[in-house]
Design an enzyme around this catalytic site. Structure first.
Site, short mmCIF file in Angstrom:
data_model
loop_
_atom_site.label_atom_id
_atom_site.label_comp_id
_atom_site.label_asym_id
_atom_site.label_seq_id
_atom_site.Cartn_x
_atom_site.Cartn_y
_atom_site.Cartn_z
N CYS A 195 4.10 -111.40 28.33
CA CYS A 195 2.75 -111.03 27.91
C CYS A 195 2.28 -109.79 28.68
O CYS A 195 2.49 -109.70 29.90
CB CYS A 195 1.80 -112.20 28.17
SG CYS A 195 0.09 -111.76 27.82
N HIS A 222 5.00 -123.32 26.84
CA HIS A 222 5.09 -124.74 27.18
C HIS A 222 4.53 -125.59 26.05
O HIS A 222 3.43 -126.13 26.15
CB HIS A 222 4.36 -125.02 28.51
CG HIS A 222 5.15 -124.59 29.69
ND1 HIS A 222 4.64 -123.80 30.69
CD2 HIS A 222 6.44 -124.84 30.04
CE1 HIS A 222 5.58 -123.59 31.60
NE2 HIS A 222 6.67 -124.20 31.23
N CYS A 238 -6.50 -114.41 32.65
CA CYS A 238 -6.54 -113.54 31.46
C CYS A 238 -7.75 -113.88 30.59
O CYS A 238 -8.31 -114.98 30.68
CB CYS A 238 -5.24 -113.66 30.66
SG CYS A 238 -5.09 -115.20 29.77
N HIS A 295 5.74 -123.44 38.62
CA HIS A 295 5.49 -122.84 37.30
C HIS A 295 6.24 -121.49 37.26
O HIS A 295 6.33 -120.80 38.27
CB HIS A 295 3.98 -122.64 37.12
CG HIS A 295 3.57 -122.25 35.74
ND1 HIS A 295 3.63 -120.95 35.30
CD2 HIS A 295 3.12 -122.97 34.68
CE1 HIS A 295 3.21 -120.89 34.04
NE2 HIS A 295 2.89 -122.11 33.65
N GLU A 355 5.48 -118.60 36.00
CA GLU A 355 4.73 -117.35 36.16
C GLU A 355 4.68 -116.90 37.63
O GLU A 355 4.95 -115.73 37.92
CB GLU A 355 3.33 -117.46 35.57
CG GLU A 355 2.65 -116.11 35.51
CD GLU A 355 1.21 -116.18 35.02
OE1 GLU A 355 0.91 -117.00 34.12
OE2 GLU A 355 0.38 -115.41 35.54
N HIS A 392 5.85 -115.83 30.13
CA HIS A 392 5.45 -116.01 31.54
C HIS A 392 5.99 -114.91 32.45
O HIS A 392 5.56 -114.79 33.59
CB HIS A 392 5.99 -117.34 32.07
CG HIS A 392 5.72 -118.51 31.17
ND1 HIS A 392 6.63 -118.99 30.26
CD2 HIS A 392 4.61 -119.27 31.04
CE1 HIS A 392 6.11 -120.02 29.61
NE2 HIS A 392 4.88 -120.20 30.06
N CYS A 422 -2.90 -117.75 21.86
CA CYS A 422 -3.50 -116.49 22.35
C CYS A 422 -2.63 -115.33 21.85
O CYS A 422 -1.54 -115.55 21.33
CB CYS A 422 -3.52 -116.50 23.86
SG CYS A 422 -1.86 -116.71 24.53
N ASN A 477 -2.40 -124.02 31.04
CA ASN A 477 -3.74 -123.72 30.50
C ASN A 477 -4.33 -124.92 29.75
O ASN A 477 -5.53 -125.11 29.74
CB ASN A 477 -3.72 -122.44 29.66
CG ASN A 477 -3.02 -122.62 28.35
OD1 ASN A 477 -3.60 -123.14 27.42
ND2 ASN A 477 -1.76 -122.20 28.26
FE1 SF4 Z 1 -1.70 -115.97 26.66
FE2 SF4 Z 1 -3.03 -115.21 28.81
FE3 SF4 Z 1 -0.58 -116.28 29.07
FE4 SF4 Z 1 -0.89 -113.85 28.01
S1 SF4 Z 1 -1.36 -114.45 30.10
S2 SF4 Z 1 0.42 -115.50 27.23
S3 SF4 Z 1 -2.83 -114.03 26.91
S4 SF4 Z 1 -2.42 -117.33 28.29
#
Ligand code: SF4
Length: 298
Positions: free
Chosen positions: A103, A43, A198, A131, A133, A81, A12, A228
């Site tokens: 990101c 990852h 996202c 995780h 994030e 993340h 992405c 993901n």
């Molecule tokens: Fe990719 Fe979405 Fe993660 Fe950003 S938030 S790194 S666009 S998967």
């Protein structure tokens, strides 16, 4: 074997930019060495191995606050993340140079959580425990955010009478979160919903579900730790009703999955480098449709 190349798939924009930034930093003679990445840049083992070749040290682990204690000099990279304010502060206290590869979509969620907390909201953050994030996002307002994975997690909380908001991790699936959000709306009709999944994640999942309909099975190329990638397997199984398997590379394809099959879909997580996916596609294209053995490897 007929191969459906599910599109969009793979890297992405957030991952492309993060990888590019770290390569540039590693090649820049002005960068203070050594260079440490706080956690895995994304990852995916192959992406991490690529950075190894640039002399960049990836510190493996999900807890950024613990990891930063291992860094005593040089430059530290924050991954796509994102990290909490506490990690940023610690990096400054330690006198480290910082390269921030967070990101922009993750940064947007951080800003949202901070603003909601300032406005007096109690925030339910739907995310995966352990995780990085959620750790970073919740670290924006630790006293105001509760992590929930399922609606049952929210049931123990006494939330009545509070200004409530629900915010989602960027790499979940909307099918998963919809059920939890519906239940939260039923219990707390005044709750405000902020869907932060996202666009890259949504488009990959929707493409996988729609294009899987023409396939006997789907191979998802990605790392077992990639949220993901795991969600892609889940949505193909649950929403398209097709078998789906996660593989790190061509070596993990089990010939038994392909027995008697004619059409296979291939997709890849947002953190999977294209050459790995290409190898998988080439292997499958050479594989005879409807075969009962593994003629390619024999
Ligand atoms: Fe990719 Fe979405 Fe993660 Fe950003 S938030 S790194 S666009 S998967």
């Amino acid at each position: 074997m007929q191969v459906v190349r599910i599109t969009p798939r793979g890297y992405c924009y957030g991952v492309v930019d993060a990888m590019k930034l770290v390569r540039q930093v590693a090649e820049d003679p002005k960068t203070r060495k050594p260079i440490f990445v706080l956690g895995l840049i994304v990852h995916n083992r192959h992406a991490v191995e690529e950075l190894d070749r640039y002399g960049v040290v990836s510190l493996d682990g999900e807890n950024r606050l613990e990891l930063i204690e291992q860094v005593h000099e040089g430059t530290v990279v924050f991954t796509a993340h994102g990290v909490s304010e506490a990690v940023r502060r610690r990096a400054a206290e330690k006198g480290l140079d910082v390269v921030d590869a967070t990101c922009p979509d993750v940064t947007k969620t951080h800003d949202l959580i901070r603003n909601l907390a300032q406005d007096g909201y109690t925030i339910l953050y739907i995310g995966r425990r352990g995780h990085p994030e959620p750790e970073g996002a919740m670290g924006e307002a630790p006293d105001h955010v509760h992590l929930i994975e399922t609606v049952e997690d929210a049931q123990d909380l006494d939330l009545n009478g509070k200004k409530l908001a629900v915010v989602t991790q960027t790499t979940l699936s909307r099918w998963d979160t919809d059920a939890t959000i519906q239940e939260l709306r039923r219990r707390y009709p005044h709750i405000e919903v902020f869907n932060e999944i996202c666009l890259a994640t949504q488009l990959r999942q929707e493409a996988a579900v729609h294009q899987a309909e023409n396939c006997d099975l789907v191979i998802v190329v990605g790392d077992t730790r990639s949220n993901n990638s795991n969600r892609l397997v889940q949505v193909v199984r649950e929403q398209a009703g097709r078998p789906a398997y996660l593989v790190d590379g061509v070596h993990e394809i089990d010939p038994a999955w392909l027995e008697g099959k004619r059409t296979v879909g291939v997709t890849a997580g947002s953190s999977t480098p294209s050459p790995i996916t290409r190898e998988v596609i080439q292997y499958l294209e050479q594989y005879p449709a409807g075969a009962s053995a593994d003629p390619v490897r024999a």
